[in-house]
Design a protein around this motif. Structure first.
Motif, short mmCIF file in Angstrom:
data_model
loop_
_atom_site.label_atom_id
_atom_site.label_comp_id
_atom_site.label_asym_id
_atom_site.label_seq_id
_atom_site.Cartn_x
_atom_site.Cartn_y
_atom_site.Cartn_z
N ASP A 10 0.84 -1.28 0.00
CA ASP A 10 -0.13 -0.14 0.21
C ASP A 10 0.91 1.23 -0.01
OD1 ASP A 10 -0.48 0.53 3.26
OD2 ASP A 10 0.62 -1.14 2.49
N ALA A 11 2.05 1.30 -0.55
CA ALA A 11 2.94 2.36 -0.24
C ALA A 11 2.69 3.20 -1.55
CB ALA A 11 4.19 1.83 -0.38
N ALA A 27 -2.70 8.72 9.25
CA ALA A 27 -2.36 9.15 10.61
C ALA A 27 -3.30 9.46 11.47
CB ALA A 27 -1.06 10.13 10.50
N LEU A 28 -4.37 10.48 10.93
CA LEU A 28 -5.40 10.74 11.70
C LEU A 28 -6.36 9.62 12.02
CD1 LEU A 28 -6.38 13.97 9.76
CD2 LEU A 28 -5.14 13.77 12.08
N ALA A 40 -3.62 0.21 21.32
CA ALA A 40 -3.79 -0.84 20.20
C ALA A 40 -1.99 -1.37 19.90
CB ALA A 40 -4.62 -0.25 19.01
N GLY A 41 -1.97 -2.24 19.30
CA GLY A 41 -0.69 -2.89 18.63
C GLY A 41 -0.76 -2.51 17.24
N VAL A 42 0.35 -2.86 16.80
CA VAL A 42 0.65 -2.59 15.25
C VAL A 42 -0.30 -3.79 14.37
CG1 VAL A 42 2.24 -2.90 13.21
CG2 VAL A 42 2.97 -1.81 15.32
N SER A 43 -0.38 -4.80 14.85
CA SER A 43 -1.18 -5.72 13.86
C SER A 43 -2.67 -5.46 14.01
CB SER A 43 -0.91 -7.17 14.78
OG SER A 43 0.40 -7.62 14.42
N GLU A 44 -2.98 -4.95 15.27
CA GLU A 44 -4.62 -4.58 15.59
C GLU A 44 -4.77 -3.45 14.57
OE1 GLU A 44 -5.60 -4.33 19.95
OE2 GLU A 44 -3.41 -4.82 20.07
N ILE A 45 -3.77 -2.49 14.66
CA ILE A 45 -4.39 -1.16 13.80
C ILE A 45 -4.38 -1.64 12.27
CG2 ILE A 45 -3.33 1.14 13.11
CD1 ILE A 45 -2.27 1.25 15.93
N ALA A 46 -3.22 -2.40 11.86
CA ALA A 46 -3.10 -2.75 10.39
C ALA A 46 -4.33 -3.41 10.15
CB ALA A 46 -1.93 -3.50 10.31
N GLY A 50 -6.80 -1.99 7.01
CA GLY A 50 -6.72 -2.78 5.75
C GLY A 50 -5.44 -2.58 5.10
N ILE A 51 -4.16 -2.11 5.85
CA ILE A 51 -3.03 -1.71 5.24
C ILE A 51 -2.00 -2.65 5.82
CG2 ILE A 51 -3.51 0.71 4.69
CD1 ILE A 51 -2.19 1.46 7.21
N HIS A 52 -0.78 -2.44 5.19
CA HIS A 52 0.52 -3.41 5.54
C HIS A 52 0.75 -2.88 7.07
CE1 HIS A 52 4.16 -5.37 5.06
NE2 HIS A 52 3.62 -6.01 4.28
N LYS A 53 1.50 -3.86 7.67
CA LYS A 53 2.07 -3.46 9.15
C LYS A 53 3.17 -2.72 9.00
CE LYS A 53 2.31 -7.80 10.40
NZ LYS A 53 2.47 -9.17 11.36
N SER A 54 4.00 -2.69 7.95
CA SER A 54 4.98 -1.76 7.94
C SER A 54 4.81 -0.26 7.75
CB SER A 54 6.02 -2.25 6.78
OG SER A 54 5.33 -2.19 5.49
N THR A 55 3.48 -0.29 7.11
CA THR A 55 3.06 1.23 6.94
C THR A 55 2.67 1.62 8.29
OG1 THR A 55 2.33 0.72 4.53
CG2 THR A 55 1.30 2.57 5.81
#
Length: 269
Positions: A10-11, A27-28, A40-46, A50-55
């Motif tokens: 998704d970059a 970001a918002l 929340a953790g990275v995985s939950e937010i991703a 619906g975006i990549h965890k690295s994003t």
């Protein structure tokens, strides 16, 4: 021969105009998730976005660098940081309740053709700080600046109901419950029971308790932390105006209170 590296899913050109706007939007969205859930953790937010965890990691890193987000070292979860408080604390002082409420008061008076007032608590009284008149309103009295008793007015009851019990007790001990008309509540226990109803229902009503011939209904206005900072009332002649049975008045008044509250930073529950 070197293998081709696939781009991040998704970059979408983060250095372009579209990518920049997308990054701000994401970001918002991250901040809204943290505000809603607390952490929340990275995985939950991703997963939710619906975006990549690295994003998500990149977005969180940028927010952390500006103190908008803080990582809990024990659990690895992220939560809102003190930078958000710094931004939020600058807002209330810049907002004028009267200015923000004015168009809402005018619209309410226009719709229901009655007198609409905005009141705040000052020195143990409800003080009317603004007023809007309906096009066919019979009354012409200007209530702006008037000090009215808390126990005998709909705005006053809403303001009292929004206070902590000890502050309410102090005010009532100092002012007493003097009768303005034969219908004024002068018994402390009766008033306290009614204030519980006001808090539960979200509105207060007086029928000729302040002035013979005058009926009024009021709802609270909240600030950004949910504290009652004012009251919006609609009033009219008792012989023809009953706000609890008049079609649309209660819902319209409550909506007006919430609209003004939203302008003061309040998030609807």
């Amino acid at each position: 021969m070197a293998s081709k590296v696939d781009p991040e899913p998704d970059a979408e050109s983060d250095n372009g105009q579209h990518g920049g706007v997308q990054s701000v939007d994401r970001a918002l969205a991250v901040l809204e998730i943290l505000a809603r859930d607390g952490h929340a953790g990275v995985s939950e937010i991703a997963e939710e976005m619906g975006i990549h965890k690295s994003t998500v990691s990149r977005l969180l890193g940028s927010l952390v660098s500006r103190d908008m987000v803080h990582q809990n070292s024990e659990r690895g979860k992220y939560q809102l940081g003190f930078g958000i408080l710094r931004l939020a604390s600058s807002i209330p002082g810049r907002l004028s309740l009267v200015r923000e409420a004015r168009p809402v008061l005018e619209a309410l008076a226009e719709e229901f053709k009655e007198t609409v007032n905005l009141a705040v608590l000052r020195s143990n009284f409800a003080v009317n700080v603004d007023q809007a008149m309906g096009p066919s309103t019979l009354a012409t009295y200007d209530w702006v600046g008037s000090l009215t008793p808390l126990h005998a007015t709909s705005s006053g009851k809403v303001l009292l109901a929004g206070l902590p019990a000890d502050e309410r007790a102090r005010i009532l001990a100092e002012t007493g419950l003097p009768a303005r008309t034969p219908r004024t509540i002068t018994d402390r226990k009766t008033l306290e029971t009614e204030l519980l109803d006001v808090a539960r229902q979200g509105y207060g009503v007086v029928r000729e308790e302040f002035e013979i011939g005058l009926t009024s209904m009021s709802v609270p206005v909240y600030n950004h932390v949910g504290v009652v900072i004012g009251a919006v009332s609609i009033s009219g002649p008792a012989f023809r105006f009953d706000p609890e049975t008049e079609p649309g008045v209660l819902d319209g008044l409550k909506e007006a209170g919430l609209r003004i509250s939203a302008r003061m930073g309040y998030a609807r529950r």
